[in-house]
Write a protein that holds these residues in place. Structure first.
Motif, PDB file in Angstrom:
ATOM      1  N   UNK A 134      24.884 -12.584 -10.645  1.00 14.98           N
ATOM      2  CA  UNK A 134      25.440 -13.721 -11.362  1.00 14.98           C
ATOM      3  C   UNK A 134      24.596 -14.955 -11.072  1.00 14.98           C
ATOM      4  N   UNK A 135      24.465 -15.827 -12.065  1.00 15.13           N
ATOM      5  CA  UNK A 135      23.714 -17.068 -11.860  1.00 15.13           C
ATOM      6  C   UNK A 135      24.477 -18.070 -11.006  1.00 15.13           C
ATOM      7  N   UNK A 136      25.733 -17.783 -10.671  1.00 10.79           N
ATOM      8  CA  UNK A 136      26.479 -18.615  -9.728  1.00 10.79           C
ATOM      9  C   UNK A 136      25.916 -18.402  -8.328  1.00 10.79           C
ATOM     10  N   UNK A 137      25.326 -19.432  -7.749  1.00 13.27           N
ATOM     11  CA  UNK A 137      24.824 -19.322  -6.380  1.00 13.27           C
ATOM     12  C   UNK A 137      25.916 -19.589  -5.354  1.00 13.27           C
ATOM     13  N   UNK A 138      27.011 -20.186  -5.784  1.00 17.83           N
ATOM     14  CA  UNK A 138      28.127 -20.447  -4.879  1.00 17.83           C
ATOM     15  C   UNK A 138      28.684 -19.129  -4.351  1.00 17.83           C
ATOM     16  N   UNK A 139      28.632 -18.893  -3.034  1.00 17.54           N
ATOM     17  CA  UNK A 139      29.107 -17.606  -2.500  1.00 17.54           C
ATOM     18  C   UNK A 139      30.598 -17.390  -2.668  1.00 17.54           C
ATOM     19  N   UNK A 140      31.338 -18.433  -3.055  1.00 17.89           N
ATOM     20  CA  UNK A 140      32.780 -18.301  -3.263  1.00 17.89           C
ATOM     21  C   UNK A 140      33.144 -18.393  -4.740  1.00 17.89           C
ATOM     22  N   UNK A 141      32.165 -18.203  -5.609  1.00 25.62           N
ATOM     23  CA  UNK A 141      32.414 -18.323  -7.051  1.00 25.62           C
ATOM     24  C   UNK A 141      33.446 -17.301  -7.512  1.00 25.62           C
ATOM     25  N   UNK A 142      34.185 -17.655  -8.549  1.00 23.77           N
ATOM     26  CA  UNK A 142      35.147 -16.755  -9.156  1.00 23.77           C
ATOM     27  C   UNK A 142      34.402 -15.712  -9.992  1.00 23.77           C
ATOM     28  N   UNK A 143      34.456 -14.458  -9.565  1.00 26.32           N
ATOM     29  CA  UNK A 143      33.731 -13.392 -10.253  1.00 26.32           C
ATOM     30  C   UNK A 143      34.634 -12.535 -11.137  1.00 26.32           C
ATOM     31  N   UNK A 144      35.888 -12.895 -11.214  1.00 27.32           N
ATOM     32  CA  UNK A 144      36.836 -12.091 -11.979  1.00 27.32           C
ATOM     33  C   UNK A 144      36.451 -11.942 -13.452  1.00 27.32           C
ATOM     34  N   UNK A 145      35.871 -12.965 -14.113  1.00 25.88           N
ATOM     35  CA  UNK A 145      35.491 -12.788 -15.513  1.00 25.88           C
ATOM     36  C   UNK A 145      34.448 -11.691 -15.746  1.00 25.88           C
ATOM     37  N   UNK A 146      33.737 -11.264 -14.693  1.00 23.90           N
ATOM     38  CA  UNK A 146      32.740 -10.203 -14.830  1.00 23.90           C
ATOM     39  C   UNK A 146      33.383  -8.826 -14.919  1.00 23.90           C
ATOM     40  N   UNK A 147      34.634  -8.721 -14.502  1.00 24.26           N
ATOM     41  CA  UNK A 147      35.273  -7.400 -14.344  1.00 24.26           C
ATOM     42  C   UNK A 147      35.171  -6.509 -15.578  1.00 24.26           C
ATOM     43  N   UNK A 148      35.609  -6.947 -16.763  1.00 25.35           N
ATOM     44  CA  UNK A 148      35.581  -6.004 -17.895  1.00 25.35           C
ATOM     45  C   UNK A 148      34.183  -5.538 -18.257  1.00 25.35           C
ATOM     46  N   UNK A 149      33.183  -6.396 -18.100  1.00 24.44           N
ATOM     47  CA  UNK A 149      31.807  -6.025 -18.415  1.00 24.44           C
ATOM     48  C   UNK A 149      31.270  -5.016 -17.401  1.00 24.44           C
ATOM     49  N   UNK A 150      31.532  -5.287 -16.129  1.00 18.47           N
ATOM     50  CA  UNK A 150      31.052  -4.371 -15.084  1.00 18.47           C
ATOM     51  C   UNK A 150      31.723  -3.020 -15.222  1.00 18.47           C
ATOM     52  N   UNK A 151      33.015  -3.000 -15.461  1.00 18.13           N
ATOM     53  CA  UNK A 151      33.715  -1.719 -15.608  1.00 18.13           C
ATOM     54  C   UNK A 151      33.193  -0.936 -16.812  1.00 18.13           C
ATOM     55  N   UNK A 152      32.928  -1.639 -17.907  1.00 15.56           N
ATOM     56  CA  UNK A 152      32.412  -0.951 -19.094  1.00 15.56           C
ATOM     57  C   UNK A 152      31.028  -0.374 -18.839  1.00 15.56           C
ATOM     58  N   UNK A 153      30.147  -1.175 -18.242  1.00 13.82           N
ATOM     59  CA  UNK A 153      28.783  -0.708 -17.978  1.00 13.82           C
ATOM     60  C   UNK A 153      28.791   0.469 -17.015  1.00 13.82           C
ATOM     61  N   UNK A 154      29.547   0.350 -15.923  1.00 19.54           N
ATOM     62  CA  UNK A 154      29.613   1.442 -14.943  1.00 19.54           C
ATOM     63  C   UNK A 154      30.191   2.700 -15.580  1.00 19.54           C
ATOM     64  N   UNK A 155      31.251   2.556 -16.359  1.00 21.90           N
ATOM     65  CA  UNK A 155      31.869   3.723 -16.995  1.00 21.90           C
ATOM     66  C   UNK A 155      30.905   4.423 -17.944  1.00 21.90           C
ATOM     67  N   UNK A 156      30.140   3.630 -18.709  1.00 22.50           N
ATOM     68  CA  UNK A 156      29.196   4.236 -19.656  1.00 22.50           C
ATOM     69  C   UNK A 156      28.058   4.954 -18.925  1.00 22.50           C
ATOM     70  N   UNK A 157      27.573   4.360 -17.830  1.00 25.68           N
ATOM     71  CA  UNK A 157      26.485   5.016 -17.085  1.00 25.68           C
ATOM     72  C   UNK A 157      26.998   6.283 -16.411  1.00 25.68           C
ATOM     73  N   UNK A 158      28.205   6.246 -15.866  1.00 27.61           N
ATOM     74  CA  UNK A 158      28.772   7.455 -15.277  1.00 27.61           C
ATOM     75  C   UNK A 158      28.929   8.556 -16.317  1.00 27.61           C
ATOM     76  N   UNK A 159      29.311   8.188 -17.526  1.00 32.01           N
ATOM     77  CA  UNK A 159      29.547   9.180 -18.580  1.00 32.01           C
ATOM     78  C   UNK A 159      28.259   9.673 -19.211  1.00 32.01           C
ATOM     79  N   UNK A 160      27.279   8.785 -19.400  1.00 28.59           N
ATOM     80  CA  UNK A 160      26.092   9.125 -20.180  1.00 28.59           C
ATOM     81  C   UNK A 160      24.822   9.242 -19.353  1.00 28.59           C
ATOM     82  N   UNK A 161      24.849   8.718 -18.120  1.00 25.91           N
ATOM     83  CA  UNK A 161      23.649   8.735 -17.309  1.00 25.91           C
ATOM     84  C   UNK A 161      22.620   7.742 -17.818  1.00 25.91           C
ATOM     85  N   UNK A 162      21.430   7.783 -17.224  1.00 24.80           N
ATOM     86  CA  UNK A 162      20.300   6.964 -17.651  1.00 24.80           C
ATOM     87  C   UNK A 162      19.051   7.840 -17.685  1.00 24.80           C
TER      88      UNK A 162
END
Length: 256
Positions: A134-162
């Motif tokens: 994330x471009x947030x350098x603040x170590x306490x930044x709110x990362x919750x908005x990343x959740x749906x994107x990360x879950x989607x990307x991880x799920x697709x890679x687990x299912x389809x590989x690279x």
């Protein structure tokens, strides 16, 4: 152990107790059996470095819920090597993830990044791998908005590989709402004004490595920096093979 459950190895370059890795574990812990092995303190800028001379130590840390956590005295790549060899119970991870890094790893930053180094190490082992930053350098930044994107990307890679030799470098802009996702190439840019020189009170010179990033193609809409600057999540497929194929024929015409 249920061998049908994907094994996900997570590391970072900010240290095993960083906000980013804790957020990442929480986001993906139900998508597989998660194992954490990360540096015992920050190792930013270590890229693909590994410890050829110093000995290494592993230490069991407090678990993150049901997720086993280990710290390592070495580099991010050391963490991956040790975890695969010593902590995975004879299994090869189904996925290796670096992150979530506190700081931008787009453009030439990916060559320095320990977070991307994790993904490259996994890729060199033919294991699907992703780096999240994330471009947030603040170590306490709110990362919750990343959740749906990360879950989607991880799920697709687990299912389809690279594909063999390719990992994903994913960067999030400094926002809590995104315009969407862009599949990007790496931006051509460079670091300038990188050294600050000072004099110690005892009379010798010392130096800080700092710098300003200069984007050499700010209007290139297919680049990762353009995506981030316009509030898109930037996904850059990144290759292990660094051969400049387009230059090979010309190089063969040189007289050696």
């Amino acid at each position: 152990m249920n061998f049908q459950t994907p094994l996900i190895l997570i590391s970072n370059d900010d240290g095993y107790d960083a906000n980013g890795i804790r957020a990442l574990v929480d986001m993906v812990k139900d998508l597989g059996k998660v194992l954490v092995c990360a540096p015992d303190s920050g190792r930013s800028g270590y890229s693909c470095a590994f410890s050829a001379v110093p000995y290494l130590r592993l230490k069991r840390e407090r678990d993150m819920g049901e997720v086993e956590v280990w710290s390592c005295s070495g580099t991010p790549v050391d963490c991956v090597k040790l975890a695969v060899d010593q902590l995975c119970g004879g299994r090869t991870p189904d996925l290796i993830i670096g992150g979530i890094n506190h700081g931008d790893n787009s453009t030439v930053n990916n060559h320095y990044s320990g977070t991307v180094g994790i993904a490259l190490e996994g890729c060199m082992k033919y294991i699907p791998s992703i780096a999240f930053s994330t471009c947030f350098y603040n170590p306490k930044a709110n990362l919750e908005p990343l959740r749906p994107y990360i879950r989607t990307i991880v799920s697709k890679v687990l299912a389809q590989g690279l594909p063999k030799g390719i990992c994903l470098n994913v960067n999030f802009p400094t926002s809590e709402q995104f315009e969407g996702v862009k599949i990007c190439r790496m931006t051509f840019g460079r670091w300038i004004n990188e050294v600050v020189k000072n004099q110690h009170p005892r009379g010798y010179d010392y130096y800080w490595m700092v710098g300003d990033y200069h984007n050499d193609e700010p209007d290139a809409e297919d680049s990762d920096q353009w995506a981030l600057n316009h509030n898109y999540v930037a996904i850059t497929p990144t290759k292990i093979d660094v051969t400049a194929y387009e230059f090979m024929e010309e190089l063969r015409t040189w007289k050696f």
